[in-house]
Write a protein that holds these residues in place. Structure first.
Motif, short mmCIF file in Angstrom:
data_model
loop_
_atom_site.label_atom_id
_atom_site.label_comp_id
_atom_site.label_asym_id
_atom_site.label_seq_id
_atom_site.Cartn_x
_atom_site.Cartn_y
_atom_site.Cartn_z
N VAL A 169 0.85 -1.28 -0.15
CA VAL A 169 0.06 0.08 -0.08
C VAL A 169 0.79 1.42 0.06
CG1 VAL A 169 -1.86 -1.04 1.20
CG2 VAL A 169 -0.15 0.09 2.45
N THR A 170 2.02 1.11 0.48
CA THR A 170 2.70 2.38 0.58
C THR A 170 4.20 2.30 -0.15
OG1 THR A 170 3.95 1.74 2.55
CG2 THR A 170 1.93 3.15 2.79
N GLY A 171 4.58 1.13 -0.80
CA GLY A 171 5.90 0.71 -1.40
C GLY A 171 6.12 1.84 -2.66
N LEU A 172 5.07 2.22 -3.49
CA LEU A 172 5.20 2.97 -4.67
C LEU A 172 5.46 4.48 -4.11
CD1 LEU A 172 2.34 1.73 -7.00
CD2 LEU A 172 4.82 1.31 -7.20
N LEU A 173 4.66 4.82 -3.03
CA LEU A 173 4.88 6.07 -2.44
C LEU A 173 6.32 6.31 -2.06
CD1 LEU A 173 1.42 6.69 -0.74
CD2 LEU A 173 2.36 7.85 -3.06
N ALA A 174 6.76 5.19 -1.28
CA ALA A 174 8.33 5.33 -0.72
C ALA A 174 8.91 5.47 -1.73
CB ALA A 174 8.33 4.05 0.09
N GLY A 175 8.82 4.78 -2.84
CA GLY A 175 9.94 4.80 -4.03
C GLY A 175 9.87 6.57 -4.49
N SER A 176 8.74 7.02 -4.52
CA SER A 176 8.67 8.22 -5.21
C SER A 176 9.25 9.35 -4.24
CB SER A 176 6.85 8.62 -5.38
OG SER A 176 6.82 10.06 -5.79
N LEU A 177 9.11 9.06 -3.05
CA LEU A 177 9.46 9.77 -2.00
C LEU A 177 11.01 9.90 -1.98
CD1 LEU A 177 8.91 11.63 0.55
CD2 LEU A 177 9.05 9.71 1.78
N ALA A 178 11.56 8.52 -2.10
CA ALA A 178 13.24 8.38 -2.27
C ALA A 178 13.51 9.29 -3.33
CB ALA A 178 13.44 6.94 -2.26
N ASP A 179 12.99 9.07 -4.42
CA ASP A 179 13.42 10.18 -5.69
C ASP A 179 13.40 11.54 -5.21
OD1 ASP A 179 13.75 8.07 -7.20
OD2 ASP A 179 11.70 8.15 -8.26
N ARG A 180 12.69 12.11 -4.48
CA ARG A 180 12.51 13.46 -4.35
C ARG A 180 13.27 14.18 -2.97
NH1 ARG A 180 7.90 15.03 -2.77
NH2 ARG A 180 6.89 13.04 -2.11
N ARG A 181 13.68 13.11 -2.08
CA ARG A 181 14.39 13.53 -0.90
C ARG A 181 15.85 12.84 -0.92
NH1 ARG A 181 10.68 14.45 3.15
NH2 ARG A 181 12.49 14.84 4.55
N GLY A 182 16.59 13.52 -0.17
CA GLY A 182 18.06 12.92 0.14
C GLY A 182 17.80 11.73 0.79
N ALA A 183 18.68 10.69 0.60
CA ALA A 183 18.57 9.44 1.12
C ALA A 183 19.10 9.54 2.62
CB ALA A 183 19.48 8.31 0.37
N ARG A 184 20.28 10.24 3.02
CA ARG A 184 20.70 10.28 4.28
C ARG A 184 19.36 10.99 5.06
NH1 ARG A 184 22.97 14.69 7.14
NH2 ARG A 184 24.70 14.00 8.49
N THR A 185 18.93 11.97 4.79
CA THR A 185 17.92 12.60 5.69
C THR A 185 16.83 11.67 5.70
OG1 THR A 185 18.39 14.76 5.15
CG2 THR A 185 16.24 14.55 5.92
N LEU A 186 16.24 10.96 4.75
CA LEU A 186 15.12 10.25 4.77
C LEU A 186 15.33 8.71 5.59
CD1 LEU A 186 12.30 9.89 3.62
CD2 LEU A 186 13.34 8.60 1.46
N LEU A 187 16.47 8.21 5.36
CA LEU A 187 16.94 7.09 6.35
C LEU A 187 16.91 7.54 7.84
CD1 LEU A 187 19.65 5.72 4.06
CD2 LEU A 187 17.72 4.62 4.53
N ALA A 188 17.36 8.65 8.13
CA ALA A 188 17.42 8.77 9.59
C ALA A 188 15.78 9.32 10.15
CB ALA A 188 18.26 10.13 9.44
N GLN A 189 15.29 9.77 9.19
CA GLN A 189 13.72 10.21 9.76
C GLN A 189 13.02 8.84 9.90
OE1 GLN A 189 12.44 12.84 6.75
NE2 GLN A 189 13.37 14.60 7.85
N ALA A 190 13.18 7.90 8.91
CA ALA A 190 12.36 6.27 8.88
C ALA A 190 12.75 6.01 10.13
CB ALA A 190 12.87 6.00 7.68
N ASP A 191 14.07 5.75 10.60
CA ASP A 191 14.54 5.12 11.64
C ASP A 191 14.03 5.72 12.91
OD1 ASP A 191 15.45 3.07 9.93
OD2 ASP A 191 17.75 3.61 10.42
N LEU A 192 14.06 6.89 13.04
CA LEU A 192 13.72 7.81 14.37
C LEU A 192 12.40 7.51 14.59
CD1 LEU A 192 15.82 10.97 14.05
CD2 LEU A 192 15.91 9.27 16.02
N ALA A 193 11.56 7.58 13.49
CA ALA A 193 9.95 7.30 13.54
C ALA A 193 9.82 5.79 14.09
CB ALA A 193 9.60 7.48 12.18
N ARG A 194 10.50 4.80 13.69
CA ARG A 194 10.46 3.45 14.20
C ARG A 194 10.74 3.32 15.64
NH1 ARG A 194 12.55 -1.03 10.21
NH2 ARG A 194 14.37 0.37 10.00
N VAL A 195 11.88 4.14 16.05
CA VAL A 195 12.47 4.15 17.64
C VAL A 195 10.97 4.53 18.42
CG1 VAL A 195 13.79 5.21 19.22
CG2 VAL A 195 14.87 4.56 16.95
#
Length: 289
Positions: free
Chosen positions: A63-89
């Protein structure tokens, strides 16, 4: 044309820092992979309920895989990775409190597993887009093989037995360990130079929807990748079907307990680990096809 063997060329410190962060995150994911079915089985003996928790972890890819791919295209990977992991924490912190205080319920576990699955979807997608910014093109096969090897070791080989053992010691412990591993991964990511995989590609759409629609249209026209996507989906469906009820089979039919369940998960990682370690040599010798 097959690539030249580049095993003697170093991948560089930024890649290994990134690899360490990814492997830590995947160890945490592997811990959770074993702990969630065990937690669900402790809350209900209904196979549908246990399978629903497993499905909730995988549902975000649908349900969100395609949106995640589009988000990764538009955002810096370093920032996006850190934000995703912090949200999971944060999600894991709430779950740890709930389990430790005894007010965890199946609906809460379902919600937590779904939210953590969303974070994993975003993280894993962004991780793939970061590689071209970390190593030269000629090293991509080897770098991706190392990244996949770390994912397999963490997700399937180390994480599940550790998660099962921690669950035996205390139901909240595996989720606390998962949160700690993600926090350490974020710290490592923040040590990477901002210029490394930090800027999104130029000319990408500002809204998620056009990027998703354009990507689907492109995939529909690409015969090889379209076929590969369908075959991969069929294999993933078969994998998910048996894994969803494996914990009940291990406990009620094999009588191996939580630790045995973790070892069963780890045993399945050996083939994948071998494949990821030889992929660059196979590509060099025979080509990708």
């Amino acid at each position: 044309m097959p690539f030249m063997v580049t095993s003697s060329v170093p991948l560089g410190r930024p890649f290994w820092t990134f690899w360490s962060a990814a492997t830590l995150a995947n160890v945490g994911d592997g811990i959770r992979l074993a702990a969630f079915p065990l937690l669900a089985a402790s809350l209900t003996a209904n196979p549908v309920g246990v399978a629903a928790v497993t499905a909730a972890q995988a549902l975000p890819w649908l349900v969100t895989g395609l949106l995640a791919g589009s988000l990764a295209d538009r955002r810096g990977a370093r920032t996006l990775l850190a934000q995703a992991d912090l949200a999971r924490v944060v999600v894991l912190g709430v779950l740890v409190v709930a389990v430790a205080t005894g007010w965890a319920s199946l609906p809460l576990v379902l919600l937590a597993s779904f939210l953590l699955g969303i974070g994993e979807t975003v993280r894993d997608t962004a991780a793939q887009t970061a590689l071209p910014g970390l190593v030269p093109e000629r090293l991509l096969e080897r770098a991706n093989g190392k990244l996949v090897a770390g994912e397999i070791v963490g997700n399937e080989f180390v994480g599940p037995p550790v998660g099962a053992a921690l669950f035996v010691a205390g139901a909240a412990l595996p989720f606390a360990a998962n949160g700690a591993s993600l926090a350490l991964a974020v710290m490592l990511l923040l040590t990477l130079p901002i210029s490394v995989a930090a800027r999104p590609p130029q000319g990408t759409p500002k809204q998620a929807s056009p990027g998703v629609v354009a990507g689907l249209r492109w995939l529909a026209r690409h015969r090889v990748l379209r076929t590969l996507a369908l075959v991969t989906a069929a294999v993933a469906a078969a994998d998910s079907a048996w894994f969803a009820i494996l914990v009940l089979y291990a406990e009620s039919r094999l009588s191996v307990g939580a630790t045995g369940f973790g070892i069963l998960l780890a045993a399945g990682a050996l083939g994948g680990l071998l494949g990821s370690s030889v992929v660059d040599r196979l590509v060099a010798g025979t080509g990708t096809a």
